[in-house]
Design a protein around this motif. Structure first.
Motif, PDB file in Angstrom:
ATOM      1  N   CYS A 110       1.748  -4.321   4.132  1.00 26.48           N
ATOM      2  CA  CYS A 110       2.258  -4.869   2.877  1.00 26.48           C
ATOM      3  C   CYS A 110       1.927  -6.361   2.836  1.00 26.48           C
ATOM      4  O   CYS A 110       2.301  -7.096   3.759  1.00 26.48           O
ATOM      5  CB  CYS A 110       3.763  -4.656   2.774  1.00 26.48           C
ATOM      6  SG  CYS A 110       4.460  -5.381   1.284  1.00 26.48           S
TER       7      CYS A 110
ATOM      8  N   ALA B  47      -8.458   0.241   2.720  1.00 25.25           N
ATOM      9  CA  ALA B  47      -7.396  -0.754   2.656  1.00 25.25           C
ATOM     10  C   ALA B  47      -6.468  -0.587   3.857  1.00 25.25           C
ATOM     11  O   ALA B  47      -6.146   0.530   4.259  1.00 25.25           O
ATOM     12  CB  ALA B  47      -6.615  -0.600   1.359  1.00 25.25           C
TER      13      ALA B  47
ATOM     14  N   ARG C 192      -0.439  -3.181  -4.389  1.00 26.02           N
ATOM     15  CA  ARG C 192      -0.116  -2.173  -3.374  1.00 26.02           C
ATOM     16  C   ARG C 192       0.910  -2.816  -2.456  1.00 26.02           C
ATOM     17  O   ARG C 192       0.582  -3.704  -1.667  1.00 26.02           O
ATOM     18  CB  ARG C 192      -1.363  -1.770  -2.593  1.00 26.02           C
ATOM     19  CG  ARG C 192      -1.100  -0.630  -1.627  1.00 26.02           C
ATOM     20  CD  ARG C 192      -2.355  -0.219  -0.916  1.00 26.02           C
ATOM     21  NE  ARG C 192      -2.135   1.039  -0.227  1.00 26.02           N
ATOM     22  CZ  ARG C 192      -2.645   1.325   0.953  1.00 26.02           C
ATOM     23  NH1 ARG C 192      -3.423   0.462   1.569  1.00 26.02           N
ATOM     24  NH2 ARG C 192      -2.403   2.487   1.512  1.00 26.02           N
TER      25      ARG C 192
ATOM     26  N   LEU D 191       3.877   2.454   1.469  1.00 20.91           N
ATOM     27  CA  LEU D 191       3.137   1.634   0.512  1.00 20.91           C
ATOM     28  C   LEU D 191       2.924   2.406  -0.780  1.00 20.91           C
ATOM     29  O   LEU D 191       2.589   3.592  -0.759  1.00 20.91           O
ATOM     30  CB  LEU D 191       1.789   1.214   1.092  1.00 20.91           C
ATOM     31  CG  LEU D 191       1.831   0.231   2.257  1.00 20.91           C
ATOM     32  CD1 LEU D 191       0.434  -0.003   2.798  1.00 20.91           C
ATOM     33  CD2 LEU D 191       2.450  -1.083   1.842  1.00 20.91           C
ATOM     34  N   GLN D 192       3.119   1.723  -1.903  1.00 20.08           N
ATOM     35  CA  GLN D 192       2.961   2.326  -3.217  1.00 20.08           C
ATOM     36  C   GLN D 192       2.083   1.429  -4.089  1.00 20.08           C
ATOM     37  O   GLN D 192       2.142   0.205  -3.984  1.00 20.08           O
ATOM     38  CB  GLN D 192       4.339   2.487  -3.896  1.00 20.08           C
ATOM     39  CG  GLN D 192       5.350   3.256  -3.098  1.00 20.08           C
ATOM     40  CD  GLN D 192       4.987   4.723  -2.960  1.00 20.08           C
ATOM     41  OE1 GLN D 192       4.416   5.302  -3.872  1.00 20.08           O
ATOM     42  NE2 GLN D 192       5.321   5.306  -1.826  1.00 20.08           N
ATOM     43  N   TYR D 193       1.263   2.061  -4.944  1.00 23.05           N
ATOM     44  CA  TYR D 193       0.544   1.316  -5.975  1.00 23.05           C
ATOM     45  C   TYR D 193       1.481   1.179  -7.166  1.00 23.05           C
ATOM     46  O   TYR D 193       2.039   2.167  -7.649  1.00 23.05           O
ATOM     47  CB  TYR D 193      -0.732   2.045  -6.400  1.00 23.05           C
ATOM     48  CG  TYR D 193      -1.842   1.947  -5.380  1.00 23.05           C
ATOM     49  CD1 TYR D 193      -2.629   0.820  -5.287  1.00 23.05           C
ATOM     50  CD2 TYR D 193      -2.094   2.990  -4.504  1.00 23.05           C
ATOM     51  CE1 TYR D 193      -3.639   0.716  -4.358  1.00 23.05           C
ATOM     52  CE2 TYR D 193      -3.113   2.912  -3.570  1.00 23.05           C
ATOM     53  CZ  TYR D 193      -3.884   1.769  -3.507  1.00 23.05           C
ATOM     54  OH  TYR D 193      -4.881   1.680  -2.585  1.00 23.05           O
ATOM     55  N   LYS D 194       1.668  -0.052  -7.638  1.00 22.20           N
ATOM     56  CA  LYS D 194       2.638  -0.287  -8.702  1.00 22.20           C
ATOM     57  C   LYS D 194       2.118  -1.373  -9.632  1.00 22.20           C
ATOM     58  O   LYS D 194       1.596  -2.395  -9.174  1.00 22.20           O
ATOM     59  CB  LYS D 194       3.964  -0.730  -8.075  1.00 22.20           C
ATOM     60  CG  LYS D 194       5.095  -0.921  -9.008  1.00 22.20           C
ATOM     61  CD  LYS D 194       5.650   0.394  -9.460  1.00 22.20           C
ATOM     62  CE  LYS D 194       6.866   0.166 -10.344  1.00 22.20           C
ATOM     63  NZ  LYS D 194       7.214   1.335 -11.089  1.00 22.20           N
TER      64      LYS D 194
ATOM     65  N   LYS E 148      -1.611  -5.007 -10.937  1.00 19.22           N
ATOM     66  CA  LYS E 148      -1.550  -3.809 -10.112  1.00 19.22           C
ATOM     67  C   LYS E 148      -1.526  -4.236  -8.650  1.00 19.22           C
ATOM     68  O   LYS E 148      -2.428  -4.925  -8.173  1.00 19.22           O
ATOM     69  CB  LYS E 148      -2.752  -2.908 -10.388  1.00 19.22           C
ATOM     70  CG  LYS E 148      -2.637  -1.556  -9.726  1.00 19.22           C
ATOM     71  CD  LYS E 148      -3.753  -0.638 -10.138  1.00 19.22           C
ATOM     72  CE  LYS E 148      -3.574   0.723  -9.502  1.00 19.22           C
ATOM     73  NZ  LYS E 148      -4.664   1.633  -9.835  1.00 19.22           N
TER      74      LYS E 148
ATOM     75  N   ARG F  96      -3.060  -0.635   6.060  1.00 26.19           N
ATOM     76  CA  ARG F  96      -1.706  -0.163   5.769  1.00 26.19           C
ATOM     77  C   ARG F  96      -0.689  -1.246   6.107  1.00 26.19           C
ATOM     78  O   ARG F  96       0.176  -1.061   6.953  1.00 26.19           O
ATOM     79  CB  ARG F  96      -1.422   1.114   6.554  1.00 26.19           C
ATOM     80  CG  ARG F  96      -2.256   2.284   6.096  1.00 26.19           C
ATOM     81  CD  ARG F  96      -1.933   3.491   6.914  1.00 26.19           C
ATOM     82  NE  ARG F  96      -2.616   4.665   6.408  1.00 26.19           N
ATOM     83  CZ  ARG F  96      -3.146   5.598   7.175  1.00 26.19           C
ATOM     84  NH1 ARG F  96      -3.071   5.483   8.473  1.00 26.19           N
ATOM     85  NH2 ARG F  96      -3.738   6.638   6.646  1.00 26.19           N
TER      86      ARG F  96
ATOM     87  N   SER G 136       5.012  -2.438  -0.354  1.00 26.89           N
ATOM     88  CA  SER G 136       6.015  -1.545   0.241  1.00 26.89           C
ATOM     89  C   SER G 136       7.209  -1.440  -0.690  1.00 26.89           C
ATOM     90  O   SER G 136       7.418  -2.272  -1.576  1.00 26.89           O
ATOM     91  CB  SER G 136       6.441  -2.079   1.608  1.00 26.89           C
ATOM     92  OG  SER G 136       7.085  -3.318   1.458  1.00 26.89           O
TER      93      SER G 136
END
Length: 156
Positions: free
Chosen positions: A83, A79, A128, A111-114, A126, A81, A130
């Motif tokens: 957002c 993936a 991915r 970047l965060q998985y949320k 779900k 990088r 920033s």
């Protein structure tokens, strides 16, 4: 070749090398079964003098199988990088040492998985994203931010 004529016998050439001398032998084999209306000609280039020799190719009934298997990449794609909501990506910067020697480095996006609750879909999505996009989603709502970024949440 006319239809009334019988097919000619094919000639096979073999090159035998003994010491410093070479011998070219011609052997007659079974008659070739060719289609007279076939427009294909096979060309073979001789290694001795570069002469092109042509002959009618036999009609193949069964389809030829490929020699190698289809290409499959050894590594799976990673993936990016970036957002998808804000478009933020890595920044090129200099790492400056004590002696003021500058070397290039990348400053990546946080970047965060949320899992975010999607009100219109009545489910969690779900993502991915920033941390800046997460703050924007909390302020304006997921639907408004996704619509502005051009992201369709239904397919995720």
């Amino acid at each position: 070749m006319k239809r009334s004529e019988k097919p000619e016998k094919a000639t096979m050439a073999t090159l035998a090398t003994v010491g410093s001398s070479s011998v070219l032998r011609f052997n007659k084999t079974e008659p070739l079964k060719t289609n007279p209306s076939s427009p294909f000609l096979g060309f073979v280039t001789s290694q001795l003098s570069g002469i092109k020799i042509s002959c009618n190719l036999p009609v193949v009934v069964a389809p030829l199988k490929p020699i190698s298997s289809p290409f499959t990449p050894a590594l799976l794609p990673v993936a990016r990088r970036i957002c998808p909501f804000t478009g933020k990506k890595a920044n090129k910067a200099n790492k400056v040492s004590f002696s003021n020697h500058k070397t290039k480095k990348l400053q990546f996006v946080n970047l965060q998985y949320k899992k975010v609750w999607w009100e219109a879909g009545k489910r969690y999505v779900k993502l991915r994203l920033s941390t800046k996009a997460l703050k924007t989603i909390e302020k304006n709502g997921l639907d408004a931010v996704a619509k502005k970024a051009g992201i369709d949440l239904r397919k995720e």
